[in-house]
Design a protein around this motif. Sequence first.
Motif, PDB file in Angstrom:
ATOM      1  N   PHE A  39     -23.521   6.176   0.796  1.00  0.00           N
ATOM      2  CA  PHE A  39     -24.118   6.244   2.037  1.00  0.00           C
ATOM      3  C   PHE A  39     -23.349   7.179   2.926  1.00  0.00           C
ATOM      4  N   ARG A  40     -23.853   7.618   4.122  1.00  0.00           N
ATOM      5  CA  ARG A  40     -23.251   8.145   5.110  1.00  0.00           C
ATOM      6  C   ARG A  40     -23.407   7.844   6.611  1.00  0.00           C
ATOM      7  N   GLN A  41     -22.516   8.053   7.455  1.00  0.00           N
ATOM      8  CA  GLN A  41     -22.738   7.684   8.799  1.00  0.00           C
ATOM      9  C   GLN A  41     -22.083   8.427   9.733  1.00  0.00           C
ATOM     10  N   GLU A  46     -27.391   5.693  12.761  1.00  0.00           N
ATOM     11  CA  GLU A  46     -27.276   4.573  11.910  1.00  0.00           C
ATOM     12  C   GLU A  46     -26.697   5.107  10.360  1.00  0.00           C
ATOM     13  N   ARG A  47     -26.464   4.058   9.718  1.00  0.00           N
ATOM     14  CA  ARG A  47     -26.295   4.370   8.343  1.00  0.00           C
ATOM     15  C   ARG A  47     -27.307   5.041   7.598  1.00  0.00           C
ATOM     16  N   GLU A  48     -27.292   5.778   6.734  1.00  0.00           N
ATOM     17  CA  GLU A  48     -28.127   6.351   5.764  1.00  0.00           C
ATOM     18  C   GLU A  48     -27.666   6.197   4.107  1.00  0.00           C
ATOM     19  N   TYR A  96     -18.742   9.634   4.459  1.00  0.00           N
ATOM     20  CA  TYR A  96     -19.277   9.141   3.266  1.00  0.00           C
ATOM     21  C   TYR A  96     -18.711   7.698   3.005  1.00  0.00           C
ATOM     22  N   TYR A  97     -19.452   7.026   2.327  1.00  0.00           N
ATOM     23  CA  TYR A  97     -18.966   5.758   1.859  1.00  0.00           C
ATOM     24  C   TYR A  97     -19.698   5.492   0.285  1.00  0.00           C
ATOM     25  N   LYS A 110     -29.912  -0.712   2.998  1.00  0.00           N
ATOM     26  CA  LYS A 110     -28.850  -0.233   3.680  1.00  0.00           C
ATOM     27  C   LYS A 110     -27.543  -1.437   3.485  1.00  0.00           C
ATOM     28  N   TRP A 115     -17.979  -2.018  -0.620  1.00  0.00           N
ATOM     29  CA  TRP A 115     -18.230  -0.839  -0.018  1.00  0.00           C
ATOM     30  C   TRP A 115     -16.611  -0.208  -0.239  1.00  0.00           C
TER      31      TRP A 115
END
Length: 125
Positions: A39-41, A46-48, A96-97, A110, A115
């Motif tokens: 995921f990225r933010q 918002e996180r996507e 980036y997660y 999401k 994490w």
Amino acid sequence: QIKLVESGGGSVQAGGSLRLSCAASGTVSGSGTFYMGWFRQAPGKEREGVAAIEPNGRVTTYADAVKGRFTISKDAANNTILLQMNNLKPEDTAMYYCAATQEYLEFLHKRAEYWGQGTQVTVSA
């Protein structure tokens, strides 16, 4: 309990490439049954979801914005999850997660069971 640690972020010019790596450690029942994802933010956004891969690694999915440019992969034991990012664009700039879940529906919302702390990717024009 699973620990996720991302690495590989950095600064790159548009059109360049980066490879993010997520190291997973710790063992729990059901090991090897996790869906893994990235995921990225970006600040103020918002996180996507970026990309995800099923437990056996056969099926992958990508956000429309990164299709054809990013590739997610992993080893069979989920020890390492990679995100190869090619032809990077300024809009890819974000934290980036790495994430893990046993229920894919979580990713669609999401969310995830685990994490990482994130790794920064900055793409300059």
